[in-house]
Design a protein around this motif. Structure first.
Motif, PDB file in Angstrom:
ATOM      1  N   GLN A  97      32.183  46.854  40.590  1.00 55.43           N
ATOM      2  CA  GLN A  97      30.954  47.017  40.453  1.00 55.43           C
ATOM      3  C   GLN A  97      30.276  45.715  41.416  1.00 55.43           C
ATOM      4  O   GLN A  97      30.510  44.596  41.108  1.00 55.43           O
ATOM      5  CB  GLN A  97      30.286  47.111  39.165  1.00 55.43           C
ATOM      6  N   GLN A  98      29.547  46.375  42.378  1.00 52.03           N
ATOM      7  CA  GLN A  98      28.654  45.368  43.043  1.00 52.03           C
ATOM      8  C   GLN A  98      27.206  45.660  43.225  1.00 52.03           C
ATOM      9  O   GLN A  98      26.923  46.802  43.540  1.00 52.03           O
ATOM     10  CB  GLN A  98      29.286  45.338  44.635  1.00 52.03           C
ATOM     11  N   GLY A  99      26.396  44.852  42.709  1.00 58.48           N
ATOM     12  CA  GLY A  99      24.948  45.132  42.495  1.00 58.48           C
ATOM     13  C   GLY A  99      24.148  45.575  43.736  1.00 58.48           C
ATOM     14  O   GLY A  99      24.657  44.863  44.837  1.00 58.48           O
ATOM     15  N   LYS A 100      23.295  46.344  43.732  1.00 52.90           N
ATOM     16  CA  LYS A 100      22.616  46.886  44.981  1.00 52.90           C
ATOM     17  C   LYS A 100      21.858  45.801  45.756  1.00 52.90           C
ATOM     18  O   LYS A 100      21.717  45.645  46.856  1.00 52.90           O
ATOM     19  CB  LYS A 100      21.785  47.837  44.529  1.00 52.90           C
ATOM     20  N   GLY A 101      21.359  44.501  44.757  1.00 53.04           N
ATOM     21  CA  GLY A 101      20.587  43.625  45.506  1.00 53.04           C
ATOM     22  C   GLY A 101      21.440  42.554  46.013  1.00 53.04           C
ATOM     23  O   GLY A 101      20.916  41.866  46.977  1.00 53.04           O
ATOM     24  N   ASN A 102      22.713  42.618  45.848  1.00 53.09           N
ATOM     25  CA  ASN A 102      23.959  41.723  46.550  1.00 53.09           C
ATOM     26  C   ASN A 102      23.847  42.087  47.875  1.00 53.09           C
ATOM     27  O   ASN A 102      23.751  43.032  48.680  1.00 53.09           O
ATOM     28  CB  ASN A 102      25.155  42.304  45.976  1.00 53.09           C
ATOM     29  N   SER A 103      24.154  40.738  48.760  1.00 54.01           N
ATOM     30  CA  SER A 103      24.680  41.073  49.890  1.00 54.01           C
ATOM     31  C   SER A 103      25.832  41.828  49.978  1.00 54.01           C
ATOM     32  O   SER A 103      26.676  42.012  49.332  1.00 54.01           O
ATOM     33  CB  SER A 103      24.791  39.639  50.664  1.00 54.01           C
ATOM     34  N   ASP A 141      23.952  34.685  47.537  1.00 55.93           N
ATOM     35  CA  ASP A 141      25.201  34.733  46.806  1.00 55.93           C
ATOM     36  C   ASP A 141      25.567  35.883  46.437  1.00 55.93           C
ATOM     37  O   ASP A 141      24.821  36.941  46.823  1.00 55.93           O
ATOM     38  CB  ASP A 141      25.043  33.670  45.807  1.00 55.93           C
ATOM     39  N   ARG A 142      26.658  36.050  45.844  1.00 53.95           N
ATOM     40  CA  ARG A 142      27.043  37.672  45.512  1.00 53.95           C
ATOM     41  C   ARG A 142      28.132  37.632  44.368  1.00 53.95           C
ATOM     42  O   ARG A 142      28.965  36.634  43.965  1.00 53.95           O
ATOM     43  CB  ARG A 142      27.754  38.334  46.776  1.00 53.95           C
ATOM     44  N   LEU A 143      27.970  38.748  43.498  1.00 52.89           N
ATOM     45  CA  LEU A 143      28.714  38.595  42.203  1.00 52.89           C
ATOM     46  C   LEU A 143      29.151  40.078  42.062  1.00 52.89           C
ATOM     47  O   LEU A 143      28.608  40.888  42.625  1.00 52.89           O
ATOM     48  CB  LEU A 143      27.677  38.585  41.008  1.00 52.89           C
ATOM     49  N   SER A 144      30.651  40.040  41.969  1.00 55.79           N
ATOM     50  CA  SER A 144      31.157  41.252  41.608  1.00 55.79           C
ATOM     51  C   SER A 144      31.915  41.234  40.495  1.00 55.79           C
ATOM     52  O   SER A 144      32.369  40.552  39.892  1.00 55.79           O
ATOM     53  CB  SER A 144      32.092  42.001  42.758  1.00 55.79           C
ATOM     54  N   ILE A 145      31.941  42.558  40.016  1.00 55.44           N
ATOM     55  CA  ILE A 145      32.761  42.463  38.633  1.00 55.44           C
ATOM     56  C   ILE A 145      33.873  43.573  38.853  1.00 55.44           C
ATOM     57  O   ILE A 145      33.947  44.689  39.120  1.00 55.44           O
ATOM     58  CB  ILE A 145      31.928  43.254  37.382  1.00 55.44           C
ATOM     59  N   VAL A 146      34.923  43.206  38.345  1.00 56.30           N
ATOM     60  CA  VAL A 146      36.206  44.007  38.897  1.00 56.30           C
ATOM     61  C   VAL A 146      37.025  44.275  37.404  1.00 56.30           C
ATOM     62  O   VAL A 146      37.233  43.254  36.664  1.00 56.30           O
ATOM     63  CB  VAL A 146      37.358  43.448  39.798  1.00 56.30           C
ATOM     64  N   THR A 147      37.406  45.516  37.463  1.00 52.46           N
ATOM     65  CA  THR A 147      38.450  45.728  36.101  1.00 52.46           C
ATOM     66  C   THR A 147      39.491  46.288  36.834  1.00 52.46           C
ATOM     67  O   THR A 147      39.559  47.402  37.698  1.00 52.46           O
ATOM     68  CB  THR A 147      37.704  46.758  35.255  1.00 52.46           C
ATOM     69  N   PHE A 148      40.877  45.787  36.474  1.00 53.85           N
ATOM     70  CA  PHE A 148      42.070  46.443  37.085  1.00 53.85           C
ATOM     71  C   PHE A 148      42.735  47.150  35.975  1.00 53.85           C
ATOM     72  O   PHE A 148      42.994  46.718  34.977  1.00 53.85           O
ATOM     73  CB  PHE A 148      42.983  45.381  37.362  1.00 53.85           C
ATOM     74  N   TYR A 149      42.987  48.763  36.268  1.00 54.36           N
ATOM     75  CA  TYR A 149      43.804  49.448  35.644  1.00 54.36           C
ATOM     76  C   TYR A 149      45.300  49.421  35.848  1.00 54.36           C
ATOM     77  O   TYR A 149      45.461  49.765  37.089  1.00 54.36           O
ATOM     78  CB  TYR A 149      43.311  50.798  35.431  1.00 54.36           C
ATOM     79  N   ALA A 150      45.974  48.707  35.133  1.00 56.41           N
ATOM     80  CA  ALA A 150      47.623  48.642  35.543  1.00 56.41           C
ATOM     81  C   ALA A 150      48.360  48.985  34.232  1.00 56.41           C
ATOM     82  O   ALA A 150      47.939  48.858  33.216  1.00 56.41           O
ATOM     83  CB  ALA A 150      47.806  47.350  35.950  1.00 56.41           C
ATOM     84  N   PRO A 151      49.608  49.299  34.558  1.00 54.01           N
ATOM     85  CA  PRO A 151      50.570  49.595  33.372  1.00 54.01           C
ATOM     86  C   PRO A 151      50.726  48.369  32.617  1.00 54.01           C
ATOM     87  O   PRO A 151      50.551  47.240  33.104  1.00 54.01           O
ATOM     88  CB  PRO A 151      51.955  50.047  34.067  1.00 54.01           C
ATOM     89  N   SER A 152      51.415  48.517  31.413  1.00 52.60           N
ATOM     90  CA  SER A 152      51.851  47.284  30.780  1.00 52.60           C
ATOM     91  C   SER A 152      53.073  46.795  31.319  1.00 52.60           C
ATOM     92  O   SER A 152      53.807  47.223  32.204  1.00 52.60           O
ATOM     93  CB  SER A 152      52.264  47.642  29.447  1.00 52.60           C
ATOM     94  N   TYR A 153      53.238  45.204  30.915  1.00 54.28           N
ATOM     95  CA  TYR A 153      54.263  44.798  31.942  1.00 54.28           C
ATOM     96  C   TYR A 153      55.687  45.424  31.543  1.00 54.28           C
ATOM     97  O   TYR A 153      56.727  45.201  32.533  1.00 54.28           O
ATOM     98  CB  TYR A 153      54.209  43.220  31.433  1.00 54.28           C
ATOM     99  N   GLU A 154      55.992  45.859  30.620  1.00 57.24           N
ATOM    100  CA  GLU A 154      57.035  46.273  30.163  1.00 57.24           C
ATOM    101  C   GLU A 154      57.639  47.706  30.767  1.00 57.24           C
ATOM    102  O   GLU A 154      58.780  48.273  30.783  1.00 57.24           O
ATOM    103  CB  GLU A 154      57.801  46.374  28.716  1.00 57.24           C
ATOM    104  N   ILE A 155      56.648  48.372  31.535  1.00 58.93           N
ATOM    105  CA  ILE A 155      56.790  49.626  32.032  1.00 58.93           C
ATOM    106  C   ILE A 155      57.530  49.475  33.383  1.00 58.93           C
ATOM    107  O   ILE A 155      57.416  48.626  34.197  1.00 58.93           O
ATOM    108  CB  ILE A 155      55.255  50.244  32.306  1.00 58.93           C
ATOM    109  N   GLU A 156      58.495  50.375  33.548  1.00 59.59           N
ATOM    110  CA  GLU A 156      59.256  50.662  34.761  1.00 59.59           C
ATOM    111  C   GLU A 156      58.579  51.545  35.676  1.00 59.59           C
ATOM    112  O   GLU A 156      58.136  52.793  35.213  1.00 59.59           O
ATOM    113  CB  GLU A 156      60.453  51.076  34.701  1.00 59.59           C
TER     114      GLU A 156
END
Ligand SMILES: O=C(O)CCC(=O)C(=O)O
Ligand SMILES: [Fe+2]
Length: 153
Positions: A29-35, A86-101
């Motif tokens: 997510q990056q806010g619209k007011g952001n650069s 200045d700028r703010l971004s919010i990131v969410t990473f969707y990734a497998p659990s560590y034990e997954i092959e």
């Protein structure tokens, strides 16, 4: 969350070095007011991703590239700084659990599409990712069966 202070010399200072995310999908997510700060690499050019109100940016990460045997490529991206804002971004990473092959899906491997990535444990990849510098898509070399083969990745 990433915070990029205004920088008097954006020509000299990047906010975040070029990289692909190790995740499957990244929601940003990056806010619209952001650069404008996020840029993606397409055909050797850096393309700015304009912030849009109430919209999220979805990035394909390395895990999807491996699962699809390279059909969906992880996007190389970077963040640049701005002289006054200045700028703010919010990131969410969707990734497998560590034990997954992880490895390419069988359905996407055949004589026309040879297997390009080996099977590995996602935890190993995460460790490799965080212990190496962000350098474009270099981290994904870890997963390639034959990085120097001239295979089309
Ligand atoms: O701030 C941005 O737009 C990019 C952030 C990013 O690429 C990351 O956290 O992996
Ligand atoms: Fe990223």
């Amino acid at each position: 969350m990433n915070y990029y202070p205004a920088c008097p010399r954006p020509d000299l200072v990047l906010g975040l070095s070029p990289h692909s995310d190790g995740s499957a999908l990244t929601v940003l997510q990056q806010g619209k007011g952001n650069s404008v700060g996020l840029q993606i690499l397409k055909d050797n050019s850096w393309i700015p991703v304009q912030p849009i109100s109430n919209a999220l940016v979805i990035n394909v990460g390395d895990t999807i590239e491996v699962l699809t045997n390279g059909r969906y490529k992880s996007v190389e991206h970077r963040a640049v700084t701005h002289k006054e804002k200045d700028r703010l971004s919010i990131v969410t990473f969707y990734a497998p659990s560590y034990e997954i092959e992880i490895g390419p899906m069988q359905e996407l491997v055949n004589e026309n599409n040879p297997c390009k990535y080996r099977r590995y444990n996602h935890g190993e990849y995460s460790k490799h990712y965080v212990t190496n510098k962000l350098q474009g898509k270099k981290t994904l070399e870890f997963a390639k069966i034959n990085p120097g083969s001239g295979l089309e990745y």
